[in-house]
Enzyme design. Structure first.
Site, PDB file in Angstrom:
ATOM      1  N   GLU A 133       0.865  -1.175   0.000  1.00 51.47           N
ATOM      2  CA  GLU A 133       0.000   0.000   0.000  1.00 51.47           C
ATOM      3  C   GLU A 133       0.900   1.223   0.000  1.00 51.47           C
ATOM      4  O   GLU A 133       1.990   1.208   0.584  1.00 51.47           O
ATOM      5  CB  GLU A 133      -0.901   0.066   1.245  1.00 51.47           C
ATOM      6  CG  GLU A 133      -1.991  -0.969   1.284  1.00 51.47           C
ATOM      7  CD  GLU A 133      -1.538  -2.270   1.928  1.00 51.47           C
ATOM      8  OE1 GLU A 133      -2.242  -3.283   1.769  1.00 51.47           O
ATOM      9  OE2 GLU A 133      -0.470  -2.294   2.570  1.00 51.47           O
TER      10      GLU A 133
ATOM     11  N   TYR B 150       7.320   2.503  -7.872  1.00 50.07           N
ATOM     12  CA  TYR B 150       6.740   1.151  -7.903  1.00 50.07           C
ATOM     13  C   TYR B 150       6.292   0.776  -9.317  1.00 50.07           C
ATOM     14  O   TYR B 150       6.520  -0.341  -9.775  1.00 50.07           O
ATOM     15  CB  TYR B 150       5.562   1.042  -6.929  1.00 50.07           C
ATOM     16  CG  TYR B 150       5.950   1.248  -5.479  1.00 50.07           C
ATOM     17  CD1 TYR B 150       7.092   0.680  -4.939  1.00 50.07           C
ATOM     18  CD2 TYR B 150       5.153   2.023  -4.644  1.00 50.07           C
ATOM     19  CE1 TYR B 150       7.437   0.876  -3.614  1.00 50.07           C
ATOM     20  CE2 TYR B 150       5.497   2.223  -3.311  1.00 50.07           C
ATOM     21  CZ  TYR B 150       6.636   1.648  -2.801  1.00 50.07           C
ATOM     22  OH  TYR B 150       6.967   1.846  -1.495  1.00 50.07           O
TER      23      TYR B 150
END
Length: 159
Positions: free
Chosen positions: A115, A127
């Site tokens: 998360e 990411y």
């Protein structure tokens, strides 16, 4: 801004070590500088006591970064990943993520999950360039200022 010398100038080699209580004060100092809502000593000691994968990335005595991850059934959940602020934008996040993916594959994980705050666009970009894909949101997941909560973007990487 402090930076390590370039490899041609004889920079120390980066190495991974298990996070231990001896390194915890340094990790907590970085955590305080890096986040508005940092993990506590208890968060880290609980993770270590639970047997989570907790690694620090060192160059000599410089703490470059660290991560904490939890193994599940066929998956790993990244709980915390941090690059020390003065070493950010030097590629260390990729090194940390590569090491985590390698460790995860070695344990038979098929997926890596995490998360990230909706407002943390820089981390989301890191990411995504590493191959993670946005798969959902968790409403009011993170603490925010003035007693508020912030949504999280859920991301996954097929290993």
């Amino acid at each position: 801004m402090s930076a390590l010398p370039t490899p041609s100038a004889g920079a120390p080699e980066a190495r991974f070590e298990a996070l231990t209580l001896a390194r915890l004060d340094a990790v907590l100092a970085v955590e305080q500088r890096a986040y508005s809502h940092p993990w506590t000593r208890g968060n880290f000691t609980d993770a270590m006591a639970s047997g989570y994968q907790a690694q620090v990335l060192m160059a000599d005595e410089h703490l470059l970064g660290y991560f904490v991850a939890m193994m599940g059934v066929d998956e790993v959940h990244l709980l915390n990943i941090t690059v020390t602020p003065q070493f950010q934008r030097q590629g260390w996040a990729r090194v940390l993520l590569d090491a985590l993916a390698l460790w995860s594959r070695g344990r038979g994980a098929q997926w890596l999950w995490l998360e990230v705050r909706v407002s943390n666009l820089r981390a989301q970009h890191i990411y995504q360039t590493h191959g993670f894909r946005r798969v959902g949101e968790r409403k009011r997941y993170y603490p925010a200022d003035l007693g508020q909560r912030e949504d999280a973007v859920v991301m996954s990487l097929a290993l």
